[in-house]
Design an enzyme around this catalytic site. Sequence first.
Site, mmCIF file in Angstrom:
data_model
loop_
_atom_site.group_PDB
_atom_site.id
_atom_site.type_symbol
_atom_site.label_atom_id
_atom_site.label_comp_id
_atom_site.label_asym_id
_atom_site.label_seq_id
_atom_site.Cartn_x
_atom_site.Cartn_y
_atom_site.Cartn_z
ATOM 1 C CG ASP A 104 -7.124 -3.237 -1.563
ATOM 2 O OD1 ASP A 104 -7.483 -4.416 -1.716
ATOM 3 O OD2 ASP A 104 -6.118 -2.885 -0.919
HETATM 4 N N1 URA Z 1 -1.943 -4.504 -2.645
HETATM 5 C C1 URA Z 1 -2.828 -3.815 -1.894
HETATM 6 O O1 URA Z 1 -2.624 -3.641 -0.704
HETATM 7 N N2 URA Z 1 -3.934 -3.351 -2.468
HETATM 8 C C2 URA Z 1 -4.195 -3.492 -3.785
HETATM 9 O O2 URA Z 1 -5.226 -3.028 -4.267
HETATM 10 C C3 URA Z 1 -3.271 -4.216 -4.571
HETATM 11 C C4 URA Z 1 -2.146 -4.704 -3.974
#
Ligand code: URA
Length: 239
Positions: A104
């Site tokens: 993310d």
């Molecule tokens: N899980 C998440 O919620 N975000 C990420 O960036 C990776 C795994």
Amino acid sequence: MERLDKILVSQNICSRKEAGKLIRQKLVKVDGEVITKPDFKLDPETCVVELRGQALDFKKHIYLMMNKPSGVVSATEDNLDETVIDLIPDEYKRPGIFPAGRLDKDTVGLLIITDDGDFAHRLMSPKKKIYKKYYAELDKNPDENTVKAFENGIVFRDNTKCLPAKLELLGGCRAYVEICEGRFHQVKKMFAACEMTVKYLKRVKIGGLELDSNLNEGECRELSKDEQTVIFSQQIAQK
Ligand code: URA
């Protein structure tokens, strides 16, 4: 067998147009012989290509480890935000590089960037059981019930059932999580299903490969051959 001009382009030496020019200017040799045709075909794995007398260190693919910072997106292009590809120094840039799996925008840590589609698939496919390990800070303290819920497979509101995951409590609101799937916002949604909010998330390990602690956020470096293998060397026994 590949075209000579394409090989120069693939190694990030020049554009296709420039490659044609360099070749026609007799600056490129293959196995010691000057080649003047851009479409000359050769096996780059076995032939020695020289440019201006300097042998190319041909690499079929490139494999980078990045310590992703917050605020950039794991994509090759984006209209609004800076991407992880924008952060890569020119020396590592190649046509067709992409992040193997997404973090993310606000997640930091270990990201593999490559132009090798098969490698990326092996890394990301849940069937291959390559576990990704995250360090998480939460708004509440997880406990043994949370560990059990992760072990049993969290079920999202839409009834999606996650594969079993390993939660290691680190005291207070901190924990390590290991998952082998890459669903959208997976770790955040798993904690949300246990009434917790993720405040900070960092990926620290993929398979057997740990994030290099010498890499500052935003930096990347090439993976050694051993590191490319070690990713696939560790498969954690899950219940
Ligand atoms: N899980 C998440 O919620 N975000 C990420 O960036 C990776 C795994």
